[in-house]
Design a protein around this motif. Structure first.
Motif, mmCIF file in Angstrom:
data_model
loop_
_atom_site.group_PDB
_atom_site.id
_atom_site.type_symbol
_atom_site.label_atom_id
_atom_site.label_comp_id
_atom_site.label_asym_id
_atom_site.label_seq_id
_atom_site.Cartn_x
_atom_site.Cartn_y
_atom_site.Cartn_z
ATOM 1 N N GLY A 232 -4.225 -3.765 14.359
ATOM 2 C CA GLY A 232 -4.684 -5.044 14.582
ATOM 3 C C GLY A 232 -5.919 -5.247 14.015
ATOM 4 O O GLY A 232 -6.594 -6.290 13.964
ATOM 5 N N LEU A 233 -6.646 -4.199 13.310
ATOM 6 C CA LEU A 233 -7.900 -4.409 12.594
ATOM 7 C C LEU A 233 -7.709 -4.756 10.986
ATOM 8 O O LEU A 233 -6.921 -4.321 10.452
ATOM 9 C CB LEU A 233 -8.911 -3.479 12.987
ATOM 10 C CG LEU A 233 -8.962 -3.089 14.541
ATOM 11 C CD1 LEU A 233 -9.710 -1.462 14.568
ATOM 12 C CD2 LEU A 233 -9.592 -3.918 15.192
ATOM 13 N N PRO A 234 -8.854 -5.452 10.601
ATOM 14 C CA PRO A 234 -8.857 -5.418 9.099
ATOM 15 C C PRO A 234 -9.132 -4.376 8.291
ATOM 16 O O PRO A 234 -9.443 -3.104 8.877
ATOM 17 C CB PRO A 234 -10.313 -6.268 8.667
ATOM 18 C CG PRO A 234 -10.564 -6.671 10.095
ATOM 19 C CD PRO A 234 -10.011 -6.016 11.410
ATOM 20 N N ARG A 235 -8.213 -4.168 7.211
ATOM 21 C CA ARG A 235 -8.444 -2.725 6.464
ATOM 22 C C ARG A 235 -8.105 -3.163 4.853
ATOM 23 O O ARG A 235 -7.646 -4.181 4.630
ATOM 24 C CB ARG A 235 -7.041 -1.998 6.968
ATOM 25 C CG ARG A 235 -6.829 -0.681 6.203
ATOM 26 C CD ARG A 235 -6.142 0.345 7.066
ATOM 27 N NE ARG A 235 -4.453 -0.069 6.967
ATOM 28 C CZ ARG A 235 -3.610 0.327 6.331
ATOM 29 N NH1 ARG A 235 -3.919 1.390 5.330
ATOM 30 N NH2 ARG A 235 -2.274 0.125 6.521
ATOM 31 N N THR A 236 -8.666 -2.272 4.117
ATOM 32 C CA THR A 236 -8.569 -2.281 2.712
ATOM 33 C C THR A 236 -7.825 -1.175 1.885
ATOM 34 O O THR A 236 -7.938 -0.212 2.188
ATOM 35 C CB THR A 236 -10.020 -2.361 2.072
ATOM 36 O OG1 THR A 236 -10.766 -3.384 2.593
ATOM 37 C CG2 THR A 236 -10.044 -2.469 0.553
ATOM 38 N N ILE A 237 -6.969 -1.699 1.221
ATOM 39 C CA ILE A 237 -6.169 -0.779 0.286
ATOM 40 C C ILE A 237 -6.172 -1.037 -1.135
ATOM 41 O O ILE A 237 -6.641 -2.001 -1.317
ATOM 42 C CB ILE A 237 -4.914 -0.606 0.907
ATOM 43 C CG1 ILE A 237 -4.120 -2.169 0.553
ATOM 44 C CG2 ILE A 237 -4.542 -0.527 2.292
ATOM 45 C CD1 ILE A 237 -2.568 -2.412 0.606
ATOM 46 N N THR A 238 -5.701 -0.290 -1.977
ATOM 47 C CA THR A 238 -5.963 -0.376 -3.371
ATOM 48 C C THR A 238 -4.319 -0.410 -3.913
ATOM 49 O O THR A 238 -3.483 0.547 -3.398
ATOM 50 C CB THR A 238 -6.474 0.753 -3.954
ATOM 51 O OG1 THR A 238 -7.968 0.836 -3.633
ATOM 52 C CG2 THR A 238 -6.569 0.690 -5.630
ATOM 53 N N VAL A 239 -4.019 -1.667 -4.535
ATOM 54 C CA VAL A 239 -2.504 -1.464 -5.077
ATOM 55 C C VAL A 239 -2.637 -1.385 -6.845
ATOM 56 O O VAL A 239 -3.747 -1.962 -7.159
ATOM 57 C CB VAL A 239 -1.791 -2.709 -4.311
ATOM 58 C CG1 VAL A 239 -1.361 -2.430 -2.965
ATOM 59 C CG2 VAL A 239 -2.748 -3.929 -4.740
ATOM 60 N N ASN A 240 -1.619 -1.114 -7.287
ATOM 61 C CA ASN A 240 -1.677 -1.025 -8.662
ATOM 62 C C ASN A 240 -0.321 -1.776 -9.388
ATOM 63 O O ASN A 240 0.560 -2.251 -8.734
ATOM 64 C CB ASN A 240 -1.559 0.432 -9.232
ATOM 65 C CG ASN A 240 -0.464 1.155 -8.805
ATOM 66 O OD1 ASN A 240 0.633 0.760 -9.019
ATOM 67 N ND2 ASN A 240 -0.767 2.510 -8.370
ATOM 68 N N SER A 241 -0.301 -2.007 -10.766
ATOM 69 C CA SER A 241 0.547 -2.812 -11.302
ATOM 70 C C SER A 241 2.119 -2.226 -11.278
ATOM 71 O O SER A 241 3.022 -2.867 -11.034
ATOM 72 C CB SER A 241 0.174 -2.738 -12.942
ATOM 73 O OG SER A 241 -1.182 -3.284 -12.999
ATOM 74 N N LYS A 242 2.102 -0.833 -11.232
ATOM 75 C CA LYS A 242 3.248 -0.125 -11.252
ATOM 76 C C LYS A 242 4.055 -0.355 -9.902
ATOM 77 O O LYS A 242 5.267 -0.637 -10.075
ATOM 78 C CB LYS A 242 3.239 1.268 -11.446
ATOM 79 C CG LYS A 242 4.467 2.099 -11.861
ATOM 80 C CD LYS A 242 4.249 3.374 -11.849
ATOM 81 C CE LYS A 242 5.557 4.252 -12.352
ATOM 82 N NZ LYS A 242 5.338 5.726 -12.196
ATOM 83 N N GLU A 243 3.359 -0.658 -8.781
ATOM 84 C CA GLU A 243 3.864 -0.752 -7.792
ATOM 85 C C GLU A 243 4.402 -2.043 -7.668
ATOM 86 O O GLU A 243 5.513 -2.651 -6.907
ATOM 87 C CB GLU A 243 2.919 -0.649 -6.452
ATOM 88 C CG GLU A 243 2.423 0.771 -6.155
ATOM 89 C CD GLU A 243 1.156 0.696 -4.932
ATOM 90 O OE1 GLU A 243 1.749 0.828 -3.774
ATOM 91 O OE2 GLU A 243 0.211 0.492 -5.398
ATOM 92 N N MET A 244 3.728 -3.321 -8.209
ATOM 93 C CA MET A 244 4.072 -4.592 -7.992
ATOM 94 C C MET A 244 5.366 -4.878 -8.990
ATOM 95 O O MET A 244 6.160 -5.732 -8.675
ATOM 96 C CB MET A 244 2.850 -5.375 -8.548
ATOM 97 C CG MET A 244 1.743 -5.441 -7.711
ATOM 98 S SD MET A 244 2.334 -5.971 -6.169
ATOM 99 C CE MET A 244 1.877 -4.453 -5.098
ATOM 100 N N ASN A 245 5.275 -4.148 -10.000
ATOM 101 C CA ASN A 245 6.589 -4.034 -11.044
ATOM 102 C C ASN A 245 7.936 -3.811 -9.809
ATOM 103 O O ASN A 245 9.020 -4.387 -10.019
ATOM 104 C CB ASN A 245 6.768 -3.005 -12.060
ATOM 105 C CG ASN A 245 7.574 -2.869 -12.875
ATOM 106 O OD1 ASN A 245 8.758 -4.149 -12.750
ATOM 107 N ND2 ASN A 245 7.912 -1.962 -13.730
ATOM 108 N N GLY A 246 7.777 -2.615 -9.097
ATOM 109 C CA GLY A 246 8.674 -2.334 -7.969
ATOM 110 C C GLY A 246 9.075 -3.440 -7.212
ATOM 111 O O GLY A 246 10.252 -3.663 -6.914
ATOM 112 N N ALA A 247 8.075 -3.955 -6.676
ATOM 113 C CA ALA A 247 8.088 -5.116 -5.814
ATOM 114 C C ALA A 247 8.954 -6.484 -6.420
ATOM 115 O O ALA A 247 9.432 -7.115 -5.496
ATOM 116 C CB ALA A 247 6.637 -5.363 -5.082
#
Length: 330
Positions: A232-247
Motif C-alpha cells: 500500500g506504499l508508494p514505490r518506483t520501478i523501471t520499465v522498458n520499451s521491450k516490455e511495453m511491446n509485449g503489453a
C-alpha cells in the motif's frame, strides 16, 4: 458581427475546433471537472485534465465521451458550450453552422445525441460527417477521384478504417480499440507483472515516451511511480520499451485484424490502387512508435503517417466548410 461556420472534431481524448477563415482555434482535452454536490462545472479542458486522479471526493474529473460517442449528454453539452463561448463565434443575430465528425458505425440514437448536444451548445444547423472521410481530406488525399484511398484513423476511443473512392466510403470498419485502450493495457501489465498500481496519466506518459509496437522499434527505459498493491506504499520501478511491446501486442493485433478485414472486402480494382498509393495513418494514436512499420508489414501495403496526424480530422472539417454548400441541402 455575423457568426462563422465551425468544424468540430469531437474526440474521446481531445476536442479540436476549426473556425472558417481563422483555422484551428482550439485543441483541448475532452475533460470536465465538476462539483458532485452542486453539479457545477469547475474547469474544462487542460485545467480539468490536470485534476484527473488528483481530486477530493466532491470534485469529479469526467470524460463525457467514451469510445467515440457521448456517454454523458449533459456534461458534453456543458463542455461544448464552454469551448464555443471561449472562441466567441456566435454573432449578435445568428448562430454558427456546425460540422461535427463521428465514427462510421454509430447508431441513429448516438448520431441524434451528438446533433442535439451541438444544437443546445449554440449551433444553428448541424452537419454530421464520418471521421475517416474527413481525416482523409485533412491528410491531403484526393478522395473525389475514381481511385482507392485507404485511411486508418486512430483516435482516443475508436479506430476508424475506411477505403474511399469518388468522395464516399466503399468499405469501412470502426472498432473500440484505440489510444485509451492502449493506456489500459499498460496499466494492467504493470499491475500484473509488478503488483503496482499506476494512474491513466502515468500510463499515457509511458505510451508516449518509451512504448513501441514494432520489435526493435525503440529501446528506452523510464522510471515510474505508483502504489504497491501488497504494502500500500508508494514505490518506483523501471520499465522498458521491450516490455511495453509485449503489453500492447494484443491491442494492436485487433487493429491489424480490422484493417485486414476492410481490405478483404474491398473491390479488387481499388485494392490495386491501395498497393500503389498505400494507406495513410491519422489521429493521435498514429503517433505510437512503430505502428506504421507494423501495419505496413502485416497488410503488405505501404503505410505512411500523415503530416500532423492529430489535426487531420479538424483540418478536414475546415476544407469541408469551404464547400459547405455541397453538403447543405438548403
Amino acid at each position: 458581427m455575423f457568426s462563422r461556420d465551425i468544424g468540430i472534431d469531437l474526440g474521446t481524448a481531445n476536442v479540436l475546433i476549426h473556425v472558417k477563415g481563422k483555422g484551428v482555434v482550439l485543441n483541448e482535452p475532452s475533460v470536465v471537472a465538476m462539483d458532485r454536490n452542486t453539479g457545477k462545472v469547475l474547469e474544462v479542458g487542460h485545467a480539468a485534465r490536470r485534476m484527473v486522479g488528483r481530486t477530493p471526493g466532491n470534485i469529479e474529473a469526467i470524460r463525457p465521451l467514451k469510445d467515440g460517442v457521448i456517454a454523458d449528454f449533459d456534461v458534453t453539452e456543458a463542455m461544448l458550450k464552454y469551448f464555443l463561448e471561449r472562441i466567441n463565434v456566435r454573432g449578435f443575430f445568428s448562430k454558427p453552422r456546425i460540422l461535427v465528425c463521428c465514427p462510421t458505425n454509430i447508431t441513429k440514437v448516438e448520431q441524434k445525441a451528438i446533433r442535439e448536444a451541438a444544437e443546445k451548445s449554440g449551433g444553428k444547423k448541424i452537419y454530421l460527417e464520418e471521421e475517416p472521410k474527413v481525416a482523409a481530406i485533412g491528410a491531403g488525399m484526393d478522395i473525389f477521384q475514381p481511385s482507392g484511398n485507404m485511411v486508418i484513423d486512430l483516435g482516443g476511443g475508436t479506430t476508424d478504417i475506411a477505403v474511399l473512392s469518388m468522395g464516399d466510403i466503399v468499405t469501412a470498419s470502426s472498432i473500440k480499440m484505440a489510444g485509451d485502450k492502449f493506456d489500459q493495457s499498460i496499466i494492467q501489465y504493470i499491475k500484473r507483472e509488478y503488483k503496482l498500481l499506476i494512474g491513466d496519466r502515468t500510463a499515457e506518459d509511458i505510451k508516449i515516451n518509451i512504448a513501441t509496437v514494432f520489435p526493435d522499434g525503440r529501446n528506452e527505459e523510464m522510471d515510474i511511480r505508483g502504489r504497491d498493491l501488497v504494502s500500500g506504499l508508494p514505490r518506483t520501478i523501471t520499465v522498458n520499451s521491450k516490455e511495453m511491446n509485449g503489453a500492447l501486442r494484443e491491442s494492436v493485433a485487433l487493429i491489424v485484424q480490422a484493417a485486414k478485414s476492410v481490405l478483404e472486402r474491398t473491390p479488387p480494382e481499388l485494392s490495386a490502387d491501395i498497393i500503389d498509393r498505400g494507406a495513410i495513418l491519422t489521429g493521435g494514436g498514429a503517433l505510437l512508435n512503430g505502428l506504421d512499420q507494423l501495419l505496413s508489414e502485416e497488410l503488405k501495403v505501404p503505410v505512411l503517417m500523415a503530416d500532423d496526424p492529430m489535426q487531420c480530422v479538424v483540418k478536414g472539417t475546415g476544407m469541408m466548410l469551404e464547400n459547405i454548400h455541397k453538403i447543405a441541402k438548403d
